[in-house]
Design an enzyme around this catalytic site. Structure first.
Site, PDB file in Angstrom:
ATOM      1  N   GLY A 166       0.143 -29.598 -33.808  1.00  0.00           N
ATOM      2  CA  GLY A 166       2.052 -30.091 -33.187  1.00  0.00           C
ATOM      3  C   GLY A 166       1.094 -32.133 -33.450  1.00  0.00           C
ATOM      4  O   GLY A 166       1.157 -32.136 -34.306  1.00  0.00           O
ATOM      5  N   GLY A 167       2.570 -32.406 -32.787  1.00  0.00           N
ATOM      6  CA  GLY A 167       2.533 -34.388 -33.874  1.00  0.00           C
ATOM      7  C   GLY A 167       1.309 -34.464 -33.324  1.00  0.00           C
ATOM      8  O   GLY A 167       1.167 -35.903 -34.187  1.00  0.00           O
ATOM      9  N   ASP A 204       7.193 -36.696 -21.799  1.00  0.00           N
ATOM     10  CA  ASP A 204       7.408 -35.617 -23.251  1.00  0.00           C
ATOM     11  C   ASP A 204       7.728 -34.374 -22.399  1.00  0.00           C
ATOM     12  O   ASP A 204       7.619 -33.029 -23.238  1.00  0.00           O
ATOM     13  CB  ASP A 204       6.499 -35.378 -24.108  1.00  0.00           C
ATOM     14  CG  ASP A 204       6.874 -34.788 -24.935  1.00  0.00           C
ATOM     15  OD1 ASP A 204       7.853 -35.301 -26.092  1.00  0.00           O
ATOM     16  OD2 ASP A 204       5.957 -34.178 -26.710  1.00  0.00           O
ATOM     17  N   ALA A 227      -1.748 -33.466 -31.787  1.00  0.00           N
ATOM     18  CA  ALA A 227      -3.316 -32.603 -31.458  1.00  0.00           C
ATOM     19  C   ALA A 227      -2.631 -31.369 -32.305  1.00  0.00           C
ATOM     20  O   ALA A 227      -1.276 -30.783 -32.664  1.00  0.00           O
ATOM     21  CB  ALA A 227      -3.414 -32.265 -30.442  1.00  0.00           C
ATOM     22  N   ILE A 263      -4.716 -22.081 -32.967  1.00  0.00           N
ATOM     23  CA  ILE A 263      -3.345 -22.107 -32.938  1.00  0.00           C
ATOM     24  C   ILE A 263      -2.289 -22.560 -33.320  1.00  0.00           C
ATOM     25  O   ILE A 263      -1.110 -21.257 -33.397  1.00  0.00           O
ATOM     26  CB  ILE A 263      -3.417 -21.592 -31.385  1.00  0.00           C
ATOM     27  CG1 ILE A 263      -4.615 -20.747 -30.722  1.00  0.00           C
ATOM     28  CG2 ILE A 263      -1.770 -20.841 -30.357  1.00  0.00           C
ATOM     29  CD1 ILE A 263      -4.627 -20.825 -29.448  1.00  0.00           C
TER      30      ILE A 263
END
Length: 653
Positions: A27-28, A141, A30, A24
């Site tokens: 990211g930073g 975050d 995962a 999908i």
């Protein structure tokens, strides 16, 4: 590019349970995959940590602990965590799959949201964060990339606890900073400390971005953005959008205060303020202007980054605002972009930044010139400060050269608490530069709590109510076996209820005991009933044609208000006289089986059930009030003896 050919996990059965269908987003920290849980036959989102993190034992331990904590957090606005595990070098989370878009996608598509719609997004986000804070979890975050909007309009927050797990894996590295620079609180930048108020700061930045379409700070390097979070005050949204409601300025200012002590204590506290702001905004917040947004006076701001975000169940690629894992020193002491570090930098002491020194000198000169220009002006106009937050209004007035005095707050039914209610001199009044302005804030609607007057006599209770600004109204009597006659049993509304001044309050006052009607009752039954109720019965006999040993008169009279322990004088028909029931000794055959009907014994039964039983047996029933207990306390004629159908039986309850 087809991820099936480039990603080795696509097509695999992860941990013998999750068949990975497609990637999908990445990211930073995962990569997120769409997968099928073959055991439960359901679609899930599987988040696989990057290899560099999965190889760290400290991270894996903390990651497992955080996953368990988040899995226990059940809230409709939190993406649910189903499972956690490892498969070889892969450390993963199995999560709820949420079809839809990230909040970043919405911002990229629409630019910015009307004030009311922005709050309608923030309220469920704050509800989710508040539930986490109550459970002891900190997100660390918060950003639009971690907020999902489902196809059916729900709002969900993802990635709770992940940054904390990453931080644990870097504990041996001094000054590591975890988070996303654009939303990072000053304390996270300077010390790495984070608590619920750090999430509140990030939520305030996100609200600013929703209503303006951009973040408050920009810079060529992360260092410059981090520096501004630490040293600058986040501008008000109205600095870009003059029509932005003052309540949103207040909400953003409170949430993004540099000092954590000045922010709402947690997301729940901010949620209360956001709900109140949403309630007071007009139903229609108006269309979004198509023209350019005004620049922020305190510095330039970035445009939107048109890239999708990584989140459970979201389509996209690389995250535009990745979670940063970087030594804090790189951000706060590193050289600006494009400038090579000096080989001797680590050995030198403090060196002044001459550009900043020159800029400070220019600013001092500018302030001096501005002051001189003000001194040459005969009069200035008092600014429009009404209906603004008292702190923001005071700061605005001081910036314009006024001396500000905060007056004592006054209650008002219409103006919310901490909003400017009155300015003296009034707005638009012409005054001399540097004049004093007195700002009076609203203390909100005045409410008076109903005082405790239980146990007072009626006059004292009325006086107490009047002394706090309430109006004594109806006085209602009520029988009581425990509260002495004339004392207050309760109030209506109840004690402690907040009311407007001059509201009416009813008093319920004890009538004490009400004298029961024992006329016609046998002496033994009358004695037992009265003594059980706290009375002192006294008997005197006289000749009478009534049934022997029955009460023919009483003093006090029935239904009189009396105190517990009162003496009751009862007059009895002579107890030594032989007497027969009217039907005894005549020609009527009333024996059982020959026309007579035995009177049912209904002593101590429910009064209604006893009445129905006697009527069913063919008798007439008269009910008298005794102690009003709802059960039969006396019966005449007594049960067990035959009597003609239609005979009247008297019951006391």
């Amino acid at each position: 590019m087809d991820t099936t050919l480039t990603d080795p996990l696509v097509g695999r059965l992860l941990d013998g349970r999750y068949r990975v269908e497609s990637r999908i987003a990445r990211g930073g920290m995962a990569t997120v995959y769409l997968a099928l849980d073959v055991r439960l036959d359901r679609t899930v989102a599987v988040k696989v940590m990057h290899r560099s993190l999965a190889e760290d034992p400290a991270f894996v331990r903390r990651f497992i602990g955080e996953a368990k904590s988040v899995a226990s957090l059940s809230h409709p606005n939190v993406v649910q965590v189903f499972d956690q595990g490892t498969d070889g070098d892969n450390v993963y989370l199995s999560m709820e799959y949420v079809p839809g878009r990230t909040l970043r996608d919405v911002l990229r598509e629409r630019g910015r949201l009307p004030a009311r719609e922005a709050l309608e997004v923030m309220i469920p986000v704050l509800a989710a964060l508040g539930a986490a804070h109550q459970a002891g979890l900190i997100h660390r975050d918060v950003k639009p990339e971690n907020v999902l909007l489902t196809d059916d309009g729900r709002v969900k927050v993802v990635d709770f606890g992940l940054a904390r797990a990453v931080e644990a894996s870097n504990q041996t590295r001094t000054g590591v900073m975890i988070g996303t620079i654009g939303y990072m609180s000053p304390e996270q930048v300077t010390s790495g400390a984070a608590d619920a108020r750090s999430d509140v700061y990030a939520a305030g930045i996100m609200l600013f971005e929703l209503v303006t379409g951009r973040q408050p700070y920009e810079g060529e390097t992360p260092m410059s953005v981090a520096y501004r979070h630490v040293h600058d005050t986040v501008p008000m949204p109205s600095a870009l959008l003059p029509d932005c409601p003052p309540l949103l300025d207040t909400l953003v200012a409170q949430a993004t205060a540099r000092d954590p002590a000045n922010r709402p204590a947690d997301a729940t506290a901010m949620l209360v303020a956001a709900v109140e702001a949403h309630r007071t905004l007009p139903r229609e917040s108006g269309p979004i202007p198509s023209g350019p947004v005004s620049p922020i006076p305190t510095g330039p701001v970035p445009g939107l980054v048109p890239a999708p975000a990584v989140a459970a169940g979201m389509a996209g690629g690389v995250v535009p605002n990745p979670t940063l894992i970087q030594p804090r020193a790189d951000l706060l002491t590193g050289p600006p972009a494009g400038q090579a570090p000096s080989p001797a930098a680590g050995r030198r002491g403090f060196r002044p930044n001459w550009f900043l020194v020159a800029l400070a000198v220019v600013m001092v000169v500018a302030v001096g010139v501005t002051g001189w220009l003000f001194s040459q002006t005969d009069t200035v106009e008092v600014p429009a400060l009404l209906n603004k937050n008292i702190t923001l209004a005071a700061n605005e007035a001081r910036q314009q050269g006024f001396v500000v005095e905060i007056g004592e707050a006054q209650h008002d039914e219409e103006v919310p608490k901490d909003i400017v209610l009155r300015v003296d001199p009034a707005p638009k009044t012409e005054v001399k530069p540097g004049s004093k302005l007195v700002l009076v804030a609203s203390a909100g609607p005045k409410r008076v709590n109903v005082p405790n007057v239980v146990g007072m006599d009626e006059s004292a209770a009325k006086e107490k109510l009047a002394s706090v600004g309430l109006v004594p109204d109806d006085v209602k009597g009520q029988a009581s076996e425990t509260v002495p006659r004339g004392q207050v049993i309760r109030t209506s509304p109840g004690v402690g209820t907040p009311l407007k001044e001059n509201s009416k309050v009813d008093l319920i006052v004890s009538k004490g005991l009400v004298m029961p009607d024992v006329r016609g009752m046998h002496r033994d039954q009358a004695d037992q009933m009265l003594r059980g109720a706290g009375f002192n019965p006294q008997f005197v006999e006289q000749n009478d044609s009534a049934q022997p040993c029955t009460v023919i008169a009483q003093d006090p009279r029935p239904n009189a208000e009396v105190d517990k322990g009162a003496v009751v004088n009862l007059t009895l028909s002579a107890c030594s006289v032989e007497w027969h029931w009217p039907w005894e000794g005549n020609d009527q055959n009333v024996t059982e089986g020959s026309g007579g009907v035995p009177i049912p014994n209904v002593m101590f039964k429910d009064i209604r059930a006893a009445r129905d039983e006697l009527r069913a047996a063919g008798f007439k029933v008269e009910i008298r009030r005794g102690l009003n207990r709802g059960r039969v306390l006396a019966q005449t004629p007594p049960g067990g003896q035959p009597a003609p159908a239609g005979t009247r039986v008297t019951l006391w309850h």
